[in-house]
Write a protein that holds these residues in place. Sequence first.
Motif, PDB file in Angstrom:
ATOM      1  N   VAL A 115     -30.147  29.558  10.808  1.00  0.00           N
ATOM      2  CA  VAL A 115     -29.937  29.414   9.371  1.00  0.00           C
ATOM      3  C   VAL A 115     -28.573  30.024   9.054  1.00  0.00           C
ATOM      4  CG1 VAL A 115     -30.799  29.995   7.070  1.00  0.00           C
ATOM      5  CG2 VAL A 115     -32.420  29.598   8.946  1.00  0.00           C
ATOM      6  N   ILE A 116     -27.653  29.203   8.565  1.00  0.00           N
ATOM      7  CA  ILE A 116     -26.297  29.694   8.332  1.00  0.00           C
ATOM      8  C   ILE A 116     -26.025  29.971   6.848  1.00  0.00           C
ATOM      9  CG2 ILE A 116     -25.307  28.668  10.398  1.00  0.00           C
ATOM     10  CD1 ILE A 116     -24.295  26.342   8.703  1.00  0.00           C
ATOM     11  N   PHE A 117     -26.932  29.527   5.968  1.00  0.00           N
ATOM     12  CA  PHE A 117     -26.738  29.780   4.538  1.00  0.00           C
ATOM     13  C   PHE A 117     -28.076  29.588   3.825  1.00  0.00           C
ATOM     14  CE2 PHE A 117     -25.212  28.908   0.202  1.00  0.00           C
ATOM     15  CZ  PHE A 117     -24.232  29.888   0.064  1.00  0.00           C
ATOM     16  N   LYS A 118     -28.355  30.460   2.856  1.00  0.00           N
ATOM     17  CA  LYS A 118     -29.631  30.354   2.138  1.00  0.00           C
ATOM     18  C   LYS A 118     -29.501  30.952   0.755  1.00  0.00           C
ATOM     19  CE  LYS A 118     -33.125  33.015   3.299  1.00  0.00           C
ATOM     20  NZ  LYS A 118     -34.319  33.605   3.969  1.00  0.00           N
ATOM     21  N   THR A 119     -29.742  30.136  -0.268  1.00  0.00           N
ATOM     22  CA  THR A 119     -29.803  30.615  -1.643  1.00  0.00           C
ATOM     23  C   THR A 119     -31.041  30.008  -2.288  1.00  0.00           C
ATOM     24  OG1 THR A 119     -28.548  28.788  -2.638  1.00  0.00           O
ATOM     25  CG2 THR A 119     -27.276  30.659  -1.762  1.00  0.00           C
ATOM     26  N   GLN A 120     -31.216  30.253  -3.594  1.00  0.00           N
ATOM     27  CA  GLN A 120     -32.335  29.660  -4.315  1.00  0.00           C
ATOM     28  C   GLN A 120     -32.198  28.150  -4.446  1.00  0.00           C
ATOM     29  OE1 GLN A 120     -32.076  32.257  -7.847  1.00  0.00           O
ATOM     30  NE2 GLN A 120     -34.204  32.755  -7.455  1.00  0.00           N
ATOM     31  N   ASP A 121     -31.001  27.623  -4.235  1.00  0.00           N
ATOM     32  CA  ASP A 121     -30.758  26.193  -4.426  1.00  0.00           C
ATOM     33  C   ASP A 121     -30.667  25.407  -3.118  1.00  0.00           C
ATOM     34  OD1 ASP A 121     -30.704  26.329  -7.203  1.00  0.00           O
ATOM     35  OD2 ASP A 121     -28.595  26.898  -7.223  1.00  0.00           O
ATOM     36  N   ILE A 122     -30.066  25.997  -2.104  1.00  0.00           N
ATOM     37  CA  ILE A 122     -29.784  25.228  -0.889  1.00  0.00           C
ATOM     38  C   ILE A 122     -29.952  26.091   0.361  1.00  0.00           C
ATOM     39  CG2 ILE A 122     -27.291  25.712  -0.958  1.00  0.00           C
ATOM     40  CD1 ILE A 122     -26.880  22.778   0.014  1.00  0.00           C
ATOM     41  N   ILE A 123     -30.415  25.440   1.418  1.00  0.00           N
ATOM     42  CA  ILE A 123     -30.547  26.070   2.733  1.00  0.00           C
ATOM     43  C   ILE A 123     -29.796  25.200   3.735  1.00  0.00           C
ATOM     44  CG2 ILE A 123     -32.133  26.772   4.576  1.00  0.00           C
ATOM     45  CD1 ILE A 123     -34.327  26.979   2.381  1.00  0.00           C
ATOM     46  N   SER A 124     -28.890  25.799   4.486  1.00  0.00           N
ATOM     47  CA  SER A 124     -28.153  25.074   5.524  1.00  0.00           C
ATOM     48  C   SER A 124     -28.546  25.609   6.889  1.00  0.00           C
ATOM     49  CB  SER A 124     -26.639  25.220   5.328  1.00  0.00           C
ATOM     50  OG  SER A 124     -26.183  24.455   4.242  1.00  0.00           O
ATOM     51  N   ILE A 125     -28.859  24.691   7.787  1.00  0.00           N
ATOM     52  CA  ILE A 125     -29.244  25.049   9.149  1.00  0.00           C
ATOM     53  C   ILE A 125     -28.342  24.314  10.120  1.00  0.00           C
ATOM     54  CG2 ILE A 125     -31.086  24.863  10.885  1.00  0.00           C
ATOM     55  CD1 ILE A 125     -33.099  25.261   8.623  1.00  0.00           C
ATOM     56  N   SER A 126     -27.815  25.052  11.096  1.00  0.00           N
ATOM     57  CA  SER A 126     -26.974  24.473  12.140  1.00  0.00           C
ATOM     58  C   SER A 126     -27.808  24.290  13.405  1.00  0.00           C
ATOM     59  CB  SER A 126     -25.781  25.391  12.433  1.00  0.00           C
ATOM     60  OG  SER A 126     -25.042  24.927  13.545  1.00  0.00           O
ATOM     61  N   LEU A 127     -27.742  23.090  13.985  1.00  0.00           N
ATOM     62  CA  LEU A 127     -28.469  22.780  15.216  1.00  0.00           C
ATOM     63  C   LEU A 127     -27.487  22.264  16.258  1.00  0.00           C
ATOM     64  CD1 LEU A 127     -31.530  21.008  13.575  1.00  0.00           C
ATOM     65  CD2 LEU A 127     -31.593  23.200  14.763  1.00  0.00           C
ATOM     66  N   THR A 128     -27.510  22.874  17.427  1.00  0.00           N
ATOM     67  CA  THR A 128     -26.603  22.499  18.511  1.00  0.00           C
ATOM     68  C   THR A 128     -27.422  22.047  19.710  1.00  0.00           C
ATOM     69  OG1 THR A 128     -24.969  24.133  17.805  1.00  0.00           O
ATOM     70  CG2 THR A 128     -24.761  23.279  20.040  1.00  0.00           C
ATOM     71  N   SER A 129     -27.118  20.861  20.202  1.00  0.00           N
ATOM     72  CA  SER A 129     -27.813  20.354  21.385  1.00  0.00           C
ATOM     73  C   SER A 129     -26.808  20.030  22.487  1.00  0.00           C
ATOM     74  CB  SER A 129     -28.630  19.102  21.045  1.00  0.00           C
ATOM     75  OG  SER A 129     -27.786  18.020  20.695  1.00  0.00           O
ATOM     76  N   TYR A 130     -27.163  20.415  23.695  1.00  0.00           N
ATOM     77  CA  TYR A 130     -26.374  20.043  24.877  1.00  0.00           C
ATOM     78  C   TYR A 130     -27.337  19.374  25.860  1.00  0.00           C
ATOM     79  CZ  TYR A 130     -23.613  20.200  29.141  1.00  0.00           C
ATOM     80  OH  TYR A 130     -22.948  19.842  30.296  1.00  0.00           O
ATOM     81  N   ILE A 131     -27.124  18.089  26.084  1.00  0.00           N
ATOM     82  CA  ILE A 131     -27.995  17.314  26.962  1.00  0.00           C
ATOM     83  C   ILE A 131     -27.164  16.766  28.120  1.00  0.00           C
ATOM     84  CG2 ILE A 131     -29.677  15.453  27.124  1.00  0.00           C
ATOM     85  CD1 ILE A 131     -30.429  17.572  25.057  1.00  0.00           C
ATOM     86  N   ASN A 132     -27.585  17.047  29.335  1.00  0.00           N
ATOM     87  CA  ASN A 132     -26.881  16.565  30.530  1.00  0.00           C
ATOM     88  C   ASN A 132     -27.882  15.860  31.433  1.00  0.00           C
ATOM     89  OD1 ASN A 132     -25.259  16.055  32.683  1.00  0.00           O
ATOM     90  ND2 ASN A 132     -24.559  18.159  32.968  1.00  0.00           N
ATOM     91  N   THR A 133     -27.742  14.557  31.538  1.00  0.00           N
ATOM     92  CA  THR A 133     -28.607  13.762  32.423  1.00  0.00           C
ATOM     93  C   THR A 133     -27.775  13.010  33.458  1.00  0.00           C
ATOM     94  OG1 THR A 133     -28.582  11.917  30.852  1.00  0.00           O
ATOM     95  CG2 THR A 133     -30.391  13.494  30.676  1.00  0.00           C
TER      96      THR A 133
END
Length: 239
Positions: A115-133
């Motif tokens: 969770v990179i930001f959180k207020t009464q109005d908005i919540i921002s979440i950062s998701l990082t994926s690294y996939i190696n096939t």
Amino acid sequence: MLKNKSPLIICLFCMLFSCKKEFPISFAETNFTSKNNNIVEVNIPFANENNDIAKSINSAIENYVIAALQIGDSNKQIVKPIEKSIDNFNVAYTDFINDFPDSAQEWEAQIDGEVIFKTQDIISISLTSYINTGGAHGNLNISFLNFEASTGKLIDNNSLIKDVDSFKTIAKTYFDSSVEGKDLLFDSETFNLPANIGYSDEGLILLYNTYEIAPYSTGIIEFSIPFEEAKPYLVFNSF
């Protein structure tokens, strides 16, 4: 008579103000991994509360993880829960080893979120994926998910920004500064906002993933616009 009511009125006002400031959603890190090996590791925030807001947020995060672990046809129906997607990833890896027993290629899936930001109005979440096939390199992707804090509804970029054309003018100034000196093979005059825009304590983050506007060698392009400058163009600006 009014004097007797004053303490009560003040008390009710304080209670109302306190309730307004109270934030109803909290998060905790949740971990998933493969049962028989360590080729898949997932560390993501899930909302703790048992309400519709938390369920909506957690569902969107879960869908991101499942889509990232999808092997093959991306148009296939998403199979929940995350544990099932991890099992499917492992089955695909086992099938690969059986088909190519001499291959030294090891698969890997790492997904992290915060969770990179959180207020009464908005919540921002950062998701990082690294996939190696297999192949020359793995696939790194960073996504920002923005939610209405009052509903848990996922917000698309078009609903984050008002007066997009004017905002693009400001964003391009910061973009040009961030890529100065880089050898980019595209026409900067056809500037477009990235697929990922998120909130942080430093300001509004704009992020272009690899291949989004430039070749792989350029890597990820990321820059921030201070809230003071971005505020007139933001739909959600309680910071």
